[in-house]
Motif scaffolding. Structure first.
Motif, short mmCIF file in Angstrom:
data_model
loop_
_atom_site.label_atom_id
_atom_site.label_comp_id
_atom_site.label_asym_id
_atom_site.label_seq_id
_atom_site.Cartn_x
_atom_site.Cartn_y
_atom_site.Cartn_z
N ALA A 181 6.01 -22.74 9.54
CA ALA A 181 4.76 -23.52 9.44
C ALA A 181 5.00 -24.91 10.03
N ARG A 182 3.97 -25.46 10.67
CA ARG A 182 4.17 -26.77 11.32
C ARG A 182 4.36 -27.89 10.31
N GLN A 183 3.68 -27.77 9.16
CA GLN A 183 3.85 -28.76 8.09
C GLN A 183 3.93 -28.01 6.77
N VAL A 184 4.69 -28.57 5.85
CA VAL A 184 4.81 -27.96 4.54
C VAL A 184 4.49 -29.02 3.48
N LEU A 185 3.70 -28.61 2.49
CA LEU A 185 3.33 -29.52 1.40
C LEU A 185 3.66 -28.80 0.10
N LEU A 186 4.73 -29.26 -0.57
CA LEU A 186 5.13 -28.63 -1.83
C LEU A 186 4.65 -29.49 -3.00
N LEU A 187 4.01 -28.85 -3.96
CA LEU A 187 3.53 -29.55 -5.15
C LEU A 187 4.34 -29.08 -6.36
N ALA A 188 4.67 -30.03 -7.24
CA ALA A 188 5.38 -29.64 -8.47
C ALA A 188 4.97 -30.59 -9.59
N PHE A 189 4.56 -30.00 -10.69
CA PHE A 189 4.09 -30.80 -11.83
C PHE A 189 4.77 -30.37 -13.11
N GLY A 190 5.08 -31.35 -13.94
CA GLY A 190 5.59 -31.06 -15.29
C GLY A 190 7.10 -31.10 -15.37
N VAL A 206 -2.63 -15.59 15.29
CA VAL A 206 -3.53 -16.75 15.19
C VAL A 206 -2.81 -18.05 15.54
N GLY A 207 -1.59 -17.93 16.01
CA GLY A 207 -0.88 -19.11 16.49
C GLY A 207 0.02 -19.76 15.45
N GLY A 208 0.26 -19.09 14.34
CA GLY A 208 1.16 -19.64 13.32
C GLY A 208 0.43 -20.50 12.32
N ILE A 209 1.12 -20.83 11.24
CA ILE A 209 0.51 -21.60 10.14
C ILE A 209 0.63 -23.10 10.43
N ASP A 210 -0.49 -23.80 10.34
CA ASP A 210 -0.48 -25.25 10.57
C ASP A 210 0.04 -26.00 9.36
N LEU A 211 -0.45 -25.61 8.20
CA LEU A 211 -0.06 -26.32 6.97
C LEU A 211 0.18 -25.28 5.87
N GLN A 212 1.38 -25.27 5.36
CA GLN A 212 1.73 -24.34 4.29
C GLN A 212 1.82 -25.12 2.98
N LYS A 239 -8.33 -30.45 12.75
CA LYS A 239 -8.29 -29.15 13.45
C LYS A 239 -9.15 -28.18 12.67
N PRO A 240 -10.44 -28.09 13.00
CA PRO A 240 -11.36 -27.27 12.21
C PRO A 240 -10.98 -25.79 12.17
N ASN A 241 -10.19 -25.32 13.15
CA ASN A 241 -9.76 -23.91 13.10
C ASN A 241 -8.31 -23.80 12.61
N SER A 242 -7.97 -24.64 11.66
CA SER A 242 -6.61 -24.64 11.10
C SER A 242 -6.27 -23.31 10.45
N VAL A 243 -4.97 -23.03 10.44
CA VAL A 243 -4.44 -21.88 9.70
C VAL A 243 -3.65 -22.45 8.52
N LEU A 244 -4.11 -22.09 7.31
CA LEU A 244 -3.45 -22.60 6.10
C LEU A 244 -2.66 -21.49 5.42
N GLY A 245 -1.50 -21.83 4.89
CA GLY A 245 -0.75 -20.94 4.02
C GLY A 245 -0.97 -21.42 2.60
N LEU A 246 -1.30 -20.52 1.68
CA LEU A 246 -1.73 -20.97 0.34
C LEU A 246 -0.97 -20.28 -0.80
N PRO A 247 -0.73 -21.05 -1.88
CA PRO A 247 -0.10 -20.48 -3.07
C PRO A 247 -1.12 -20.20 -4.17
N THR A 248 -0.66 -19.52 -5.19
CA THR A 248 -1.48 -19.32 -6.40
C THR A 248 -0.71 -19.95 -7.57
#
Ligand code: F6R
Length: 256
Positions: free
Chosen positions: A186-195, A119-125, A27-36
């Motif tokens: 969000a339609r999909q959620v991807l949580l990352l955790a390290f350490g 924008v139709g909501g977040i596709d991937l957070q 989906k080239p016009n994806s809406v991403l939710g992003l962390p820092t």
């Protein structure tokens, strides 16, 4: 919830980058939710290296410190431009980061929610997790239905983030953060955790009860939540054999 255990931060970040890349290709016009924060640094480096097309992508960042403008070295706006946006072909008008200098914060937050809806909501957070189980800056006891708003950081989070500021006194007390209800849409959620320092929070989020005392535990209610961890962050999970087995059984096309 799908728990994916990778040998180290590099392997986990590469896998996460492939997931994001797949989303943008499909989906080239994806809406991403992003962390820092520290967690997504390698993911962003990998995404830059993949040379994806970001021209039609829209992004919404999770949070920002109240009182820090985009030029402040510790602002999340500055972080995002330095670590990702400046290195890809995203359009400035498609980048959304909470305004730490907003004069009327409630009004700003209502507008942020509206912009996400428009924008139709977040596709991937994409998410990180705090040592106290926060997602975004939704600290323990946050309403599990909350929307974008101002929050007060816990002493633990201010201590954790002092490493970026040098002195703990310099870490702002307040932030604007997407709410847990916002994240859950969000339609999909991807949580990352390290350490190792994330292991207790990950175990509580994945295998503990759903509770506002561990905001990330609400992801158990999300229909498409992937939790990508390194061995150290998986250290306190009980069902690791099962999670590894599930991942090993996946057909290649499902593995990114
Ligand atoms: C940052 C954010 C936070 C961080 C969390 C972990 O935008 O939303 O929830 O993801 O505090 O921070 P790091 O990655 O620095 O350990």
């Amino acid at each position: 919830m799908e728990v994916i255990i990778q040998p180290d931060v590099t392997a986990a970040s590469q896998l996460a980058a492939r997931m994001v890349a797949r989303q943008l290709r499909e989906k080239p016009n994806s809406v991403l939710g992003l962390p820092t924060g520290s967690t997504p640094l390698l993911l962003y480096r990998e995404l830059v290296a993949l040379k994806l097309d970001w021209r039609r992508v829209t992004t919404f960042n999770l949070d920002e410190y109240v009182g820090l403008g985009p030029d402040h070295p510790q602002s999340y706006a500055r972080f995002m431009w330095e670590n990702l946006f400046r290195q890809v072909n995203i359009l400035r008008k498609n980048v959304h980061i909470p305004d730490g200098l907003a004069k009327d914060i409630p009004k700003f937050c209502t507008r942020y929610e509206r912009q996400i809806r428009q924008v139709g909501g977040i596709d991937l957070q994409v998410l990180g997790i705090g040592t106290d189980g926060h997602i975004g800056f939704n600290e323990p006891s946050s309403s599990l239905a909350s929307r974008t708003r101002i929050k007060t950081l816990t002493a633990e989070t201010r201590r954790d983030n002092a490493r970026f500021f040098g002195r703990e006194e310099d870490v702002p007390h307040h932030v604007i953060t997407m709410g847990i209800g916002t994240i859950m849409e969000a339609r999909q959620v991807l949580l990352l955790a390290f350490g190792e320092n994330k292991a207790a929070a990950v175990a509580a989020a994945v295998e503990g009860p759903i509770t506002a005392m561990c905001p990330a535990s609400i992801l158990q209610m999300h229909p498409v939540a992937k939790i990508v961890v390194d061995e150290a962050a998986a250290g306190r999970l009980q069902k690791t054999d099962y999670y590894r087995w599930v991942f090993a059984q996946k057909p290649l096309w499902q593995r990114w």
